[in-house]
Design an enzyme around this catalytic site. Structure first.
Site, PDB file in Angstrom:
ATOM      1  N   GLU A   1       4.705  -5.817   7.067  1.00  0.00           N
ATOM      2  CA  GLU A   1       3.786  -4.957   7.904  1.00  0.00           C
ATOM      3  C   GLU A   1       3.845  -4.317   8.982  1.00  0.00           C
ATOM      4  O   GLU A   1       4.102  -3.479   9.393  1.00  0.00           O
ATOM      5  CB  GLU A   1       2.010  -5.214   7.671  1.00  0.00           C
ATOM      6  CG  GLU A   1       1.459  -4.858   5.970  1.00  0.00           C
ATOM      7  CD  GLU A   1       2.177  -6.236   5.266  1.00  0.00           C
ATOM      8  OE1 GLU A   1       1.033  -6.258   4.164  1.00  0.00           O
ATOM      9  OE2 GLU A   1       2.913  -7.011   5.284  1.00  0.00           O
TER      10      GLU A   1
ATOM     11  N   ALA B   1       0.966  -1.441   0.467  1.00  0.00           N
ATOM     12  CA  ALA B   1       0.032   0.120  -0.154  1.00  0.00           C
ATOM     13  C   ALA B   1       1.277   1.808  -0.042  1.00  0.00           C
ATOM     14  O   ALA B   1       1.671   1.206   0.100  1.00  0.00           O
ATOM     15  CB  ALA B   1      -0.645  -0.461   1.398  1.00  0.00           C
TER      16      ALA B   1
ATOM     17  N   GLY C   1       0.765  -5.280   0.477  1.00  0.00           N
ATOM     18  CA  GLY C   1      -0.046  -4.567  -0.328  1.00  0.00           C
ATOM     19  C   GLY C   1       0.072  -5.934  -1.668  1.00  0.00           C
ATOM     20  O   GLY C   1      -0.589  -6.595  -2.428  1.00  0.00           O
TER      21      GLY C   1
HETATM   22  N1  T1G Z   1       4.744   2.903  -0.436  1.00  0.00           N
HETATM   23  C1  T1G Z   1       4.908   4.782  -0.686  1.00  0.00           C
HETATM   24  N2  T1G Z   1       6.522   4.962  -0.835  1.00  0.00           N
HETATM   25  C2  T1G Z   1       7.481   3.862  -0.873  1.00  0.00           C
HETATM   26  C3  T1G Z   1       6.948   2.217  -0.419  1.00  0.00           C
HETATM   27  C4  T1G Z   1       5.443   2.377  -0.120  1.00  0.00           C
HETATM   28  N3  T1G Z   1       4.854   1.011   0.179  1.00  0.00           N
HETATM   29  N4  T1G Z   1       7.852   1.684  -0.843  1.00  0.00           N
HETATM   30  C5  T1G Z   1       9.034   2.266  -0.898  1.00  0.00           C
HETATM   31  N5  T1G Z   1       8.489   3.418  -0.973  1.00  0.00           N
HETATM   32  C6  T1G Z   1       9.230   4.653  -1.352  1.00  0.00           C
HETATM   33  C7  T1G Z   1      10.151   4.952  -0.493  1.00  0.00           C
HETATM   34  O1  T1G Z   1       9.797   6.257   0.698  1.00  0.00           O
HETATM   35  C8  T1G Z   1      12.282   6.106  -0.944  1.00  0.00           C
HETATM   36  O2  T1G Z   1      10.925   6.973  -1.419  1.00  0.00           O
HETATM   37  C9  T1G Z   1      11.463   5.594  -2.447  1.00  0.00           C
HETATM   38  O3  T1G Z   1      10.158   4.466  -2.543  1.00  0.00           O
HETATM   39  C10 T1G Z   1      13.283   3.955  -2.794  1.00  0.00           C
HETATM   40  O4  T1G Z   1      12.879   3.645  -0.950  1.00  0.00           O
HETATM   41  C11 T1G Z   1      -2.618  -3.096   2.864  1.00  0.00           C
HETATM   42  C12 T1G Z   1      -1.240  -1.692   4.565  1.00  0.00           C
HETATM   43  C13 T1G Z   1      10.994  -1.751  -1.827  1.00  0.00           C
HETATM   44  C14 T1G Z   1      12.589  -2.823  -0.707  1.00  0.00           C
HETATM   45  O5  T1G Z   1       6.283  -2.337   3.979  1.00  0.00           O
HETATM   46  O6  T1G Z   1      10.785  -2.141   1.717  1.00  0.00           O
HETATM   47  O7  T1G Z   1       1.187  -3.312   2.501  1.00  0.00           O
HETATM   48  O8  T1G Z   1      13.121   8.784  -0.200  1.00  0.00           O
HETATM   49  O9  T1G Z   1      14.793   4.019  -0.797  1.00  0.00           O
HETATM   50  O10 T1G Z   1      15.928   0.963  -1.204  1.00  0.00           O
HETATM   51  O11 T1G Z   1      -1.467  -5.186   4.161  1.00  0.00           O
HETATM   52  O12 T1G Z   1      11.589   0.420  -0.033  1.00  0.00           O
HETATM   53  O13 T1G Z   1      12.980   8.515  -3.132  1.00  0.00           O
HETATM   54  O14 T1G Z   1      11.843  10.228  -1.810  1.00  0.00           O
HETATM   55  O15 T1G Z   1      13.072   2.120   0.298  1.00  0.00           O
HETATM   56  O16 T1G Z   1      15.084   0.096  -3.153  1.00  0.00           O
HETATM   57  C15 T1G Z   1       3.897  -2.645   3.061  1.00  0.00           C
HETATM   58  C16 T1G Z   1       8.430  -0.763   2.253  1.00  0.00           C
HETATM   59  C17 T1G Z   1       3.536  -1.309   3.194  1.00  0.00           C
HETATM   60  C18 T1G Z   1       7.226  -2.245   2.067  1.00  0.00           C
HETATM   61  C19 T1G Z   1      13.013  -0.274  -1.592  1.00  0.00           C
HETATM   62  N6  T1G Z   1       5.530  -2.344   2.315  1.00  0.00           N
HETATM   63  N7  T1G Z   1       9.321  -0.739   1.206  1.00  0.00           N
HETATM   64  O17 T1G Z   1      14.242  -0.322  -1.352  1.00  0.00           O
HETATM   65  O18 T1G Z   1      14.351   1.707  -1.753  1.00  0.00           O
HETATM   66  S1  T1G Z   1       1.770  -1.434   4.717  1.00  0.00           S
HETATM   67  C20 T1G Z   1       6.944  -2.257   2.791  1.00  0.00           C
HETATM   68  C21 T1G Z   1      10.258  -1.293   1.691  1.00  0.00           C
HETATM   69  C22 T1G Z   1       0.652  -2.754   3.338  1.00  0.00           C
HETATM   70  C23 T1G Z   1      -1.164  -3.773   3.390  1.00  0.00           C
HETATM   71  C24 T1G Z   1      -0.365  -3.030   4.119  1.00  0.00           C
HETATM   72  C25 T1G Z   1      11.968  -0.888   0.150  1.00  0.00           C
HETATM   73  C26 T1G Z   1      11.412  -1.325  -1.004  1.00  0.00           C
HETATM   74  P1  T1G Z   1      12.176   8.617  -1.734  1.00  0.00           P
HETATM   75  P2  T1G Z   1      13.836   2.790  -0.469  1.00  0.00           P
HETATM   76  P3  T1G Z   1      15.384   0.889  -2.179  1.00  0.00           P
END
Ligand code: T1G
Length: 710
Positions: free
Chosen positions: A127, A60, A104
């Site tokens: 999450e 998400a 998500g």
């Molecule tokens: N939403 C919005 N922005 C995100 C994002 C996300 N899910 N993931 C990364 N970004 C942005 C981050 O802030 C940065 O922005 C850029 O992308 C690059 O990220 C319903 C509710 C995917 C492994 O927990 O673990 O789904 O600083 O520097 O090292 O059940 O990002 O460039 O402006 O980290 O290559 C669950 C979170 C959400 C994964 C990539 N998902 N992301 O790593 O790049 S909750 C997560 C990561 C959910 C559902 C629930 C990592 C990555 P900026 P980065 P990276």
């Protein structure tokens, strides 16, 4: 953000929402429209969903989730209707995964009828790292694919699975070795030939794989949550959601999941962990350094000093694929260093964390030597010798003469001045501090210390180097103790004054651990070595100001050579078990010294202990911000969460201060100021923010808006 192309009878639906194809507003709607259209299109026999760019869907949109957590607007769109639409599609829907399918993103994938992935893909439900549980039916579909136990482990730890492990676990159906798109289309055409209906995950049974009963599996999950995510609520709620999956029909389970998700997303822990997520991403935003700033390539690193830090730094470099020379002036130190390195890799191999081949490859990347042979080819030299300015200065002069002009020269000093070291060279623009934390091959934090002459290119190269080592590189200014250790001083010494006034080391450590600190401050000192702080007190002439109260006990312990774990005795005694044991001899020493110094004794509550220790740290944090040695309050949070065992679920010390209320903190510090004028004084920034009813978060926001920190 979602486009469809028909190729060979297959509708290829591409999600294109950079940077990580998050399921922000518009994306779920776009996918649903694409499914509708493809199902209605007679020329289409199957649907492939794929992500544009470097990844499938990383979940998400956390920005929208943050709004939900702070009660600002609708927050993240729910995707239940979309998941049902996909699952009920009469044509097979194949999820083609590369990069990551997280949160998500994996929940979307599990609603598909088939999942294929490239070998380098990773999937998971991380999450809990944001203080929530999967909220899009992940806790209901995952146990139907991998069984109760594995689903609990994945949702409680948040750990990601590689594609081969996901295949073995039953999440994905095939690994594609060729071009993802082309192979996915071929796969889709093949499954479309098999007469429907196509398998729906929701109709799969929830199975218990290797536990005697469901209760046993759930109890194991609760114990795991308490062990790996101490004091956090989301992991326990994830276990509850999976209980619902195993004990109720799918829709009922989903309703229970939504309830538990809501309880998490409206919690303080969720707000704190989302803050920590974005704080960690913000550290790379440095004024004057942009994507256009040239970054030098670092292929060969030279580490000077094979002591505890030098060894760890060499391993961190080797683990990231770099060639590294490890130099020491003494053969004995070099042999001891390489022996410790080999021992470390051997234990990783024994614990199955590394294959013998990879272990051997990494050891061979580290070239031990007694001289500076080959240093003229190094791109970066990191000095990690004994913490002595004179010694480091002479090494900097020597190195400056033998390194190639473009080579960067860094010191791993934790307290000494980078500017003084830079003045020993003819390359001050390429001199900086790279302050690793012990053990350097494990701890994620790297303080990147900018000297007054350090160039933007050197800083940009250091940030890229940190990312290459999978470290969180935080840029800090050059002041005594930089940021992390400078804030440690009031924290550490206030704890010592508390025991001189009647508390005990184990009471103080107990209060800090209950607060969530990974380790109490006295245990930390014993681990780091009391002699290190002893030397720093002398180097920085701490407590030399007249009338300033000086800690009595740690000096006395050092004179008794009770340096901590390294001598088996410090504030605690360390027997066979290596566990800290309270020592009556230390208590007697404390009471004797307090009596001789006529220090009034009294009882302390845990809350008072937290206030006296952490409010001092927070106050110093405000000073570091107003003096410009830290760019953001959130940088201080990243430093303490990744380097000093501060609980991420409290967001970091400055975020925690906001949650307590800056007014309250100023009131308490003003009270301490009345009692102890020699060391307590409210920092002007803290008082200003409190009076204005502002927070450190708003301070960061204003600084970013003014361009001072981004
Ligand atoms: N939403 C919005 N922005 C995100 C994002 C996300 N899910 N993931 C990364 N970004 C942005 C981050 O802030 C940065 O922005 C850029 O992308 C690059 O990220 C319903 C509710 C995917 C492994 O927990 O673990 O789904 O600083 O520097 O090292 O059940 O990002 O460039 O402006 O980290 O290559 C669950 C979170 C959400 C994964 C990539 N998902 N992301 O790593 O790049 S909750 C997560 C990561 C959910 C559902 C629930 C990592 C990555 P900026 P980065 P990276």
């Amino acid at each position: 953000m979602v486009l469809t192309e028909i190729e060979n009878g297959v509708a290829v639906v591409t999600i294109d929402n950079p940077p990580v194809n998050a399921l922000g507003s518009g994306v779920p709607e776009g996918i649903e429209e694409a499914i509708e259209a493809a199902e209605a299109d007679g020329s289409v026999r199957a649907i492939v969903i794929v992500g544009a760019g470097t990844t499938f869907v990383a979940g998400a949109d956390i920005k929208q989730l943050e709004d939900l957590a702070w009660g600002r607007g609708p927050g993240a769109p729910t995707i239940h209707e979309l998941l049902q639409r996909i699952e009920n599609c009469t044509k097979p829907v194949i999820m083609a995964i590369h990069g990551t399918a997280l949160g998500g993103g994996l929940e979307l994938a599990m609603a598909g009828h088939y999942r294929v992935a490239v070998r380098s893909a990773r999937v998971g439900q991380p999450e809990v790292g944001l203080g929530i549980i999967p909220g899009a039916e992940g806790t209901q579909r995952l146990p139907r694919l991998v069984g109760v136990e594995r689903a609990i482990e994945m949702c409680v730890t948040g750990k990601l699975l590689s594609a081969p492990d996901a295949l073995e676990a039953g999440i994905i159906d095939a690994i594609l070795e060729g071009d993802l798109r082309a192979d996915a289309i071929t796969y889709a055409r093949r499954v479309s030939e098999s007469v429907g209906p196509h398998r729906k995950t929701r109709e799969q049974r929830v199975v218990i794989r290797n536990s005697a009963s469901l209760e046993e599996a759930l109890q194991t999950g609760v114990e795991l949550a308490r062990k790996v995510k101490r004091s956090q609520i989301a992991p326990l709620k994830a276990v509850e959601a999976i209980r619902a999956a195993a004990t109720s029909p799918f829709e009922e389970g989903c309703a229970r999941e939504r309830q538990l998700f809501h309880e998490c997303v409206t919690s303080d822990q969720c707000r704190a962990l989302i803050h920590a997520f974005f704080a960690e991403r913000a550290v790379t935003k440095i004024p004057g350094i942009s994507k256009q700033t040239a970054v030098a390539s670092i292929d060969r690193v030279f580490v000077v000093g094979a002591g505890t830090m030098g060894r760890g730094i060499a391993m961190a470099c080797a683990n990231s694929g770099l060639a590294v020379a490890l130099r020491d002036s003494s053969q004995a130190a070099l042999d001891a260093g390489m022996l410790a390195i080999r021992k470390n890799y051997d234990s990783s191999i024994q614990r199955g964390r590394l294959t013998p081949a990879v272990g051997a490859e990494r050891v061979n990347r580290i070239q031990p030597q007694l001289d500076y042979q080959g240093i003229e080819t190094a791109d970066l030299v990191i000095e990690a010798v004994f913490e002595d300015l004179e010694l480091k200065g002479s090494i900097f002069r020597e190195l400056d003469g033998v390194m190639k002009p473009a080579c960067m020269l860094a010191s791993n000093t934790s307290t000494l001045s980078i500017d003084e070291l830079a003045r020993e060279t003819n390359r001050p623009d390429r001199v900086l501090g790279l302050h690793f934390f012990s053990p350097a091959h494990v701890m994620r934090l790297l303080e990147i210390v900018r000297g007054e002459a350090t160039s933007s290119q050197t800083m940009a190269t250091a940030l890229a180097f940190a990312k290459r080592l999978s470290k969180v590189g935080v840029v800090v200014g050059n002041c005594p103790g930089f940021v992390g250790n400078r804030l440690m001083f009031p924290y550490m010494y206030e704890a010592q004054f508390l025991v001189e006034e009647g508390a005990t080391p184990e009471q103080v450590d107990g209060a800090l651990q209950n607060f969530g600190m990974a380790m109490g401050i006295f245990e930390v000192e014993d681990m780091a070595g009391l002699d290190v702080a002893w030397r720093v007190r002398r180097e920085l002439r701490q407590f030399s100001a007249s009338g300033q109260r000086r800690p009595l006990v740690s000096d006395a312990l050092c004179e008794m050579r009770r340096f901590g774990q390294k001598t088996g005795k410090g504030w605690y005694t360390y027997g066979e078990s290596g566990k800290p044991t309270p020592d009556p001899e230390v208590l007697d020493l404390i009471r004797t010294l307090s009596r001789e110094a006529a220090i009034p004794q009294r009882q302390f509550t845990d809350d008072e202990i937290i206030e006296r220790t952490l409010f001092g740290l927070i106050n110093e944090g405000a000073r570091v911000l107003e003096e410009g040695f830290a760019l953001r309050a959130s940088d201080i949070d990243v430093i303490y969460v990744n380097g000093y065992g501060f609980p991420g679920w409290r967001g970091g010390p400055m975020f925690y201060a906001d949650s307590v209320g800056l007014k309250r903190i100023v009131e308490r510090i003003s009270r301490f100021e009345q009692e102890c004028r020699d060391r307590w004084k409210v920092s002007p920034l803290l008082r200003k923010l409190a009076n204005a009813g502002k927070t450190f978060r708003s301070f960061d926001g204003e600084r970013a808006a003014s361009g001072e920190s981004a």
